[in-house]
Design a protein around this motif. Sequence first.
Motif, mmCIF file in Angstrom:
data_model
loop_
_atom_site.group_PDB
_atom_site.id
_atom_site.type_symbol
_atom_site.label_atom_id
_atom_site.label_comp_id
_atom_site.label_asym_id
_atom_site.label_seq_id
_atom_site.Cartn_x
_atom_site.Cartn_y
_atom_site.Cartn_z
ATOM 1 N N TYR A 254 0.836 -1.208 0.000
ATOM 2 C CA TYR A 254 0.000 0.000 0.000
ATOM 3 C C TYR A 254 0.871 1.258 0.000
ATOM 4 N N CYS A 255 1.939 1.270 0.815
ATOM 5 C CA CYS A 255 2.807 2.444 0.898
ATOM 6 C C CYS A 255 3.532 2.695 -0.428
ATOM 7 N N ILE A 256 4.041 1.642 -1.052
ATOM 8 C CA ILE A 256 4.747 1.803 -2.324
ATOM 9 C C ILE A 256 3.792 2.264 -3.412
ATOM 10 N N ASN A 257 2.601 1.692 -3.426
ATOM 11 C CA ASN A 257 1.601 2.096 -4.415
ATOM 12 C C ASN A 257 1.195 3.557 -4.218
ATOM 13 N N LYS A 258 1.125 3.995 -2.973
ATOM 14 C CA LYS A 258 0.721 5.368 -2.667
ATOM 15 C C LYS A 258 1.790 6.373 -3.067
ATOM 16 N N THR A 259 3.064 6.041 -2.838
ATOM 17 C CA THR A 259 4.145 6.987 -3.101
ATOM 18 C C THR A 259 4.638 6.956 -4.554
ATOM 19 N N GLN A 260 4.574 5.795 -5.215
ATOM 20 C CA GLN A 260 5.133 5.666 -6.559
ATOM 21 C C GLN A 260 4.104 5.351 -7.639
ATOM 22 N N GLY A 261 2.910 4.998 -7.236
ATOM 23 C CA GLY A 261 1.892 4.656 -8.224
ATOM 24 C C GLY A 261 1.847 3.161 -8.510
ATOM 25 N N PRO A 262 0.801 2.716 -9.203
ATOM 26 C CA PRO A 262 0.622 1.272 -9.461
ATOM 27 C C PRO A 262 1.753 0.649 -10.272
ATOM 28 N N ARG A 263 2.404 1.424 -11.123
ATOM 29 C CA ARG A 263 3.459 0.856 -11.970
ATOM 30 C C ARG A 263 4.593 0.255 -11.148
ATOM 31 N N ALA A 264 4.788 0.745 -9.918
ATOM 32 C CA ALA A 264 5.889 0.258 -9.096
ATOM 33 C C ALA A 264 5.732 -1.210 -8.734
ATOM 34 N N LEU A 265 4.492 -1.710 -8.723
ATOM 35 C CA LEU A 265 4.248 -3.103 -8.358
ATOM 36 C C LEU A 265 4.088 -4.011 -9.572
ATOM 37 N N TRP A 266 4.083 -3.435 -10.771
ATOM 38 C CA TRP A 266 3.905 -4.249 -11.983
ATOM 39 C C TRP A 266 5.124 -4.183 -12.902
ATOM 40 N N LYS A 267 6.206 -3.618 -12.403
ATOM 41 C CA LYS A 267 7.402 -3.471 -13.240
ATOM 42 C C LYS A 267 8.013 -4.836 -13.548
ATOM 43 N N GLY A 268 8.569 -4.940 -14.731
ATOM 44 C CA GLY A 268 9.261 -6.164 -15.122
ATOM 45 C C GLY A 268 8.371 -7.310 -15.556
ATOM 46 N N MET A 269 7.062 -7.092 -15.649
ATOM 47 C CA MET A 269 6.179 -8.204 -16.006
ATOM 48 C C MET A 269 6.413 -8.647 -17.445
ATOM 49 N N GLY A 270 6.653 -7.687 -18.350
ATOM 50 C CA GLY A 270 6.910 -8.049 -19.737
ATOM 51 C C GLY A 270 8.152 -8.900 -19.885
ATOM 52 N N SER A 271 9.185 -8.579 -19.123
ATOM 53 C CA SER A 271 10.431 -9.343 -19.232
ATOM 54 C C SER A 271 10.264 -10.766 -18.706
ATOM 55 N N THR A 272 9.378 -10.969 -17.737
ATOM 56 C CA THR A 272 9.160 -12.329 -17.238
ATOM 57 C C THR A 272 8.535 -13.202 -18.312
ATOM 58 N N PHE A 273 7.649 -12.640 -19.128
ATOM 59 C CA PHE A 273 7.060 -13.406 -20.235
ATOM 60 C C PHE A 273 8.115 -13.703 -21.301
ATOM 61 N N ILE A 274 9.013 -12.756 -21.531
ATOM 62 C CA ILE A 274 10.079 -12.992 -22.509
ATOM 63 C C ILE A 274 10.987 -14.125 -22.045
ATOM 64 N N VAL A 275 11.309 -14.147 -20.755
ATOM 65 C CA VAL A 275 12.142 -15.221 -20.220
ATOM 66 C C VAL A 275 11.430 -16.573 -20.349
ATOM 67 N N GLN A 276 10.118 -16.579 -20.140
ATOM 68 C CA GLN A 276 9.354 -17.807 -20.333
ATOM 69 C C GLN A 276 9.474 -18.287 -21.774
ATOM 70 N N GLY A 277 9.337 -17.362 -22.706
ATOM 71 C CA GLY A 277 9.442 -17.730 -24.114
ATOM 72 C C GLY A 277 10.824 -18.247 -24.466
ATOM 73 N N ILE A 278 11.865 -17.587 -23.964
ATOM 74 C CA ILE A 278 13.233 -18.032 -24.219
ATOM 75 C C ILE A 278 13.451 -19.425 -23.644
ATOM 76 N N THR A 279 12.916 -19.655 -22.453
ATOM 77 C CA THR A 279 13.088 -20.953 -21.809
ATOM 78 C C THR A 279 12.398 -22.061 -22.586
ATOM 79 N N LEU A 280 11.153 -21.818 -22.974
ATOM 80 C CA LEU A 280 10.408 -22.821 -23.745
ATOM 81 C C LEU A 280 11.082 -23.099 -25.082
ATOM 82 N N GLY A 281 11.502 -22.031 -25.763
ATOM 83 C CA GLY A 281 12.159 -22.209 -27.056
ATOM 84 C C GLY A 281 13.477 -22.945 -26.938
ATOM 85 N N THR A 282 14.246 -22.606 -25.915
ATOM 86 C CA THR A 282 15.537 -23.266 -25.708
ATOM 87 C C THR A 282 15.354 -24.749 -25.435
#
Length: 387
Positions: free
Chosen positions: A117-145
Motif C-alpha cells: 500500500y505504501c509503495i503504491n501510494k508513493t510511486q503509483g501502481p506501476r511500481a508493483l507491476w514493473k518487469g512483467m513483460g520481461s518475465t514473459f520474454i524469459v518464459q518464451g526463451i526458456t520454452l524455445g531453448t
Amino acid sequence: MGPSSRRFSSGSELGAWVTSPPDIPGSRNLHWGEKTPPYGAGTPLGGAGPNEEANLGVGGPGAEQLNRFAGFGIGLASLFTENVLAHPCIVLRRQCQVNYHARNYHLTPFTIVNIMYCINKTQGPRALWKGMGSTFIVQGITLGTEGIISEFTPLPRELSHKWNLKQIGGHLLLKGLTHVIAMPFYSASLIETVQSEIIRDNPGILDCVKEGIGRVVGLGVPHSKRLLPLMVLIFPTALHGVLHYVISSIVQKLVLFVLKRDNSHNLPTESSTSVQSMLDAYFPELIASFAASLCADVMLYPLETVLHRLHIQGTRTIIDNTDLGYEVLPINTQYEGMKDCINTIKREEGVQGFYKGFGAVIVQYTLHVAVLQLTKIIYSTLLQNVS
C-alpha cells in the motif's frame, strides 16, 4: 509448438491442455513426464473416453459449448493469476530477498500488504507491476531453448511411463541446460523487477534480451567490480531450477494419486449431478499443480534468496526501502560465491534472513486459491443455469 496452436476436438484433449506451462527460473509448475490427462477421463466420472465427445448430462447446445471450453476457462484463470495478478507479490518478494539492509523481514502477509500500500501510494501502481513483460520474454526463451535442445539432442523433453535411469538423467540434464542458457536473461529480468521505479527509466519490451546478451559478451551497461562472473552463477541457477522441477513434479503426482484413490471409493451414481462431474474432471489437475508449486516455492525459498542475491550483486541496482515503503537503497554486497553468501546471511541476518519477504508467498497463494474458488463458483452457476 504451444498449446494454443491445437484444436480441441474432445473433452479429453481439452483437459490435457489445462496443465501449467513448463517451469522457468523463479517461477513455478512443472510436470514429471507426459501431460496428465483430465482427471477421471475414461471413467464414469470423466464421462468420456479419449475418442468420445464429453457428455456429462447437461443438455442443449449452450451446455455443449460450455463443456467444450470449460478447461480453457478454468486453466486461463489459473494462468492469469500466476503470471499477472500475482506479479506484485513476486516484485515485493524479490525486493525483500535482496534487501540485506532490511530490519523488517516481512515474514507475515500483514506487513507485506502494508508495504504494498505504501509503495503504491508513493510511486503509483506501476511500481508493483514493473518487469512483467520481461518475465514473459524469459518464459518464451526458456520454452524455445528447451524445444530446440530436445530436437537436436537425444535428451528427452518428456518422460514416458516406461522410463529408466538413463532417461531421467537426460531429462534432468535438459532442464539444467535450459536454465543455464536462460540465466543471463533471467538475471536481466530480475533487475527490472527489483529496480526502484523512482530512479528507473522506461525500459523497452526487449531490454532484458539486450541486457542478457550484453552480460554474456561483456558489453552494455557498466557494472561494478563486484559483479560475479556467469560461471559462478551456473551451479546455483541450475540447482534451483532442477530441484524446483523435481519437487513440483513429485508433489503433483502424489496429489493426483491421492485424489484418484479417494474418488475410487466414491463412484458417481445416477443421482450425481453433471455439474459436480464436470468440475471433478478439471479441478484435480489444477489442485495438484497448485500444491506442487506451493511446496516447491516454500522448500526452495532459502536457495532462491541466495540465488537472487548472487544475480543482483554488482549490477548497481537501487531498490525500494522495504522497511518504510518510500526512499531507496543501493545493493552493495560482496559475496564471493554461493557458499560465502549462505554463511554471510546466516551470520549477519540469522536463519530468518533466508526467508525475507516470505509473507508475499502467503499472499500470492492465498490470492490464487481465491481466484480458483471464484472460478469454480462461477462455472458451477453457469452449468446449473443451462442444465
